[in-house]
Design a protein around this motif. Structure first.
Motif, PDB file in Angstrom:
ATOM      1  N   THR A  21     -13.447 -19.394  42.198  1.00 45.51           N
ATOM      2  CA  THR A  21     -12.960 -19.014  43.526  1.00 45.51           C
ATOM      3  C   THR A  21     -13.232 -20.143  44.519  1.00 45.51           C
ATOM      4  O   THR A  21     -14.102 -21.001  44.288  1.00 45.51           O
ATOM      5  CB  THR A  21     -13.671 -17.747  44.024  1.00 45.51           C
ATOM      6  N   PRO A  22     -12.529 -20.138  45.652  1.00 51.65           N
ATOM      7  CA  PRO A  22     -12.844 -21.138  46.678  1.00 51.65           C
ATOM      8  C   PRO A  22     -14.314 -21.114  47.104  1.00 51.65           C
ATOM      9  O   PRO A  22     -14.918 -22.172  47.343  1.00 51.65           O
ATOM     10  CB  PRO A  22     -11.916 -20.741  47.841  1.00 51.65           C
ATOM     11  N   GLU A  23     -14.888 -19.921  47.166  1.00 51.40           N
ATOM     12  CA  GLU A  23     -16.287 -19.796  47.593  1.00 51.40           C
ATOM     13  C   GLU A  23     -17.248 -20.434  46.584  1.00 51.40           C
ATOM     14  O   GLU A  23     -18.194 -21.146  46.965  1.00 51.40           O
ATOM     15  CB  GLU A  23     -16.637 -18.317  47.791  1.00 51.40           C
ATOM     16  N   VAL A  24     -17.005 -20.196  45.295  1.00 51.44           N
ATOM     17  CA  VAL A  24     -17.868 -20.786  44.256  1.00 51.44           C
ATOM     18  C   VAL A  24     -17.674 -22.302  44.211  1.00 51.44           C
ATOM     19  O   VAL A  24     -18.635 -23.061  44.031  1.00 51.44           O
ATOM     20  CB  VAL A  24     -17.586 -20.128  42.895  1.00 51.44           C
ATOM     21  N   LEU A  25     -16.452 -22.750  44.396  1.00 49.59           N
ATOM     22  CA  LEU A  25     -16.195 -24.196  44.440  1.00 49.59           C
ATOM     23  C   LEU A  25     -16.967 -24.850  45.587  1.00 49.59           C
ATOM     24  O   LEU A  25     -17.551 -25.925  45.415  1.00 49.59           O
ATOM     25  CB  LEU A  25     -14.707 -24.470  44.628  1.00 49.59           C
ATOM     26  N   ALA A  26     -16.953 -24.211  46.738  1.00 46.28           N
ATOM     27  CA  ALA A  26     -17.667 -24.779  47.888  1.00 46.28           C
ATOM     28  C   ALA A  26     -19.159 -24.900  47.597  1.00 46.28           C
ATOM     29  O   ALA A  26     -19.783 -25.924  47.899  1.00 46.28           O
ATOM     30  CB  ALA A  26     -17.427 -23.914  49.130  1.00 46.28           C
ATOM     31  N   THR A  27     -19.727 -23.872  46.994  1.00 52.04           N
ATOM     32  CA  THR A  27     -21.155 -23.904  46.644  1.00 52.04           C
ATOM     33  C   THR A  27     -21.429 -25.023  45.647  1.00 52.04           C
ATOM     34  O   THR A  27     -22.419 -25.765  45.778  1.00 52.04           O
ATOM     35  CB  THR A  27     -21.579 -22.551  46.053  1.00 52.04           C
ATOM     36  N   ARG A  28     -20.555 -25.175  44.665  1.00 50.26           N
ATOM     37  CA  ARG A  28     -20.739 -26.215  43.641  1.00 50.26           C
ATOM     38  C   ARG A  28     -20.606 -27.609  44.259  1.00 50.26           C
ATOM     39  O   ARG A  28     -21.385 -28.514  43.956  1.00 50.26           O
ATOM     40  CB  ARG A  28     -19.704 -26.018  42.532  1.00 50.26           C
ATOM     41  N   ALA A  29     -19.604 -27.760  45.135  1.00 52.29           N
ATOM     42  CA  ALA A  29     -19.400 -29.055  45.781  1.00 52.29           C
ATOM     43  C   ALA A  29     -20.633 -29.451  46.592  1.00 52.29           C
ATOM     44  O   ALA A  29     -21.139 -30.575  46.477  1.00 52.29           O
ATOM     45  CB  ALA A  29     -18.156 -29.007  46.666  1.00 52.29           C
ATOM     46  N   ARG A  30     -21.126 -28.523  47.393  1.00 51.50           N
ATOM     47  CA  ARG A  30     -22.280 -28.850  48.227  1.00 51.50           C
ATOM     48  C   ARG A  30     -23.508 -29.130  47.373  1.00 51.50           C
ATOM     49  O   ARG A  30     -24.295 -30.047  47.672  1.00 51.50           O
ATOM     50  CB  ARG A  30     -22.562 -27.701  49.204  1.00 51.50           C
ATOM     51  N   GLY A  31     -23.664 -28.359  46.300  1.00 51.34           N
ATOM     52  CA  GLY A  31     -24.790 -28.588  45.392  1.00 51.34           C
ATOM     53  C   GLY A  31     -24.759 -29.955  44.749  1.00 51.34           C
ATOM     54  O   GLY A  31     -25.803 -30.506  44.380  1.00 51.34           O
ATOM     55  N   ASN A  32     -23.559 -30.518  44.616  1.00 48.49           N
ATOM     56  CA  ASN A  32     -23.398 -31.858  44.035  1.00 48.49           C
ATOM     57  C   ASN A  32     -23.345 -32.951  45.097  1.00 48.49           C
ATOM     58  O   ASN A  32     -23.001 -34.092  44.798  1.00 48.49           O
ATOM     59  CB  ASN A  32     -22.132 -31.910  43.181  1.00 48.49           C
TER      60      ASN A  32
END
Length: 287
Positions: A21-32
């Motif tokens: 989802t867009p929300e999970v992608l955002a979390t993953r992006a920020r985590g990286n």
């Protein structure tokens, strides 16, 4: 903002053919470690607002994004749009028109697969579709792996769904000028996505870059998940030759399918204008 900023300006969610989802992608992006992010779903901006809210919640700067499929020299070429007004009706109408026909095409693909003994492909592909209007070859490929026909999606595209193989049905996409104009009329910047992926002759590639610039295109992806280190240099030189800004994006679709994770690309080569410098007034800062 300089060329060392960790910008990831090309990825996909379940709104098109990604797995997150867009929300999970955002979390993953920020985590990286991503500082500036854009969601660029195929021919669809329905996830942009969700991505914007999620990016701000994660403390990331954000640009609206989309990846538009166009037909050029008998090849499907992708144009990324960044920083446009996603409430502009012209881009929404253009994208709706180019999405038209995907469902009919999908049924024809399933019929071809049934003829070679693979039943239920349409229904199987639909299980992987977040947005039925955007059913694509990627969804069929996931079904063929699940069904045990192939071990991985790369094998699928060697044996099926490509020109001359079972399940291939061409789709007539937007033309290059229309796609660039939809983006620029809405205040955005148009970018040639992952140019090394296209099966174009040297003359055709020169024509693509020339026509793209004539239509108002301003950027090219230099550093992207499907480019080699040598190709970074090749397209850095093309960016300089044509006076184009350089973009950077992983083209991440999901953890099990993508060679490059969000935020894990090297910096842009030196001596280029990062595309985000053209978009400084369109970047939505972190909350």
């Amino acid at each position: 903002m300089n060329s060392y900023l960790n910008a990831d300006l090309h990825c996909h969610s379940v709104v098109s053919d990604g797995t997150l989802t867009p929300e999970v992608l955002a979390t993953r992006a920020r985590g990286n470690g991503v500082d500036l992010w854009a969601l660029t779903d195929h021919d669809e901006i329905g996830g942009v607002q969700r991505a914007r809210v999620a990016a701000q919640a994660q403390g990331m700067a954000f640009l609206s994004g989309v990846e538009i499929s166009v037909s050029f020299a008998s090849e499907t070429v992708h144009i990324v749009g960044l920083g446009f007004d996603d409430s502009d009706p012209r881009i929404a109408q253009g994208l709706a028109a180019t999405r038209g026909g995907r469902d009919t095409r999908a049924m024809e693909m399933a019929e071809q697969l049934a003829q070679v003994g693979i039943a239920g492909a349409y229904e199987g592909a639909l299980k992987y579709v977040g947005n039925p209007a955007l059913i694509s070859r990627t969804h069929f490929a996931r079904f063929l792996v699940e069904a045990g026909v192939c071990k991985e999606t790369s094998e699928v595209f060697r044996k099926y769904l490509t020109e001359g193989k079972p399940g291939f049905v061409p789709h007539r996409w937007a033309n290059l000028g229309d796609a660039v104009h939809w983006i620029t009329q809405a205040g955005g910047v148009a970018i040639i996505a992952h140019p090394a992926r296209y099966r174009l002759t040297a003359n055709e590639e020169f024509a693509l870059f020339s026509e793209f610039k004539e239509h108002g295109g301003q950027g090219v992806e230099v550093v992207t998940g499907s480019h080699s280190v040598a190709e970074y240099a090749t397209y850095a030189a093309m960016a300089r030759e044509f006076g184009l800004a350089a973009s950077r994006g992983s083209d991440f679709h999901g953890p099990d399918e993508s060679h490059t994770d969000l935020g894990k690309l090297p910096a842009l080569p030196s001596g280029l204008t990062p595309v985000w410098e053209l978009l400084a007034d369109r970047i939505q800062p972190a909350a």
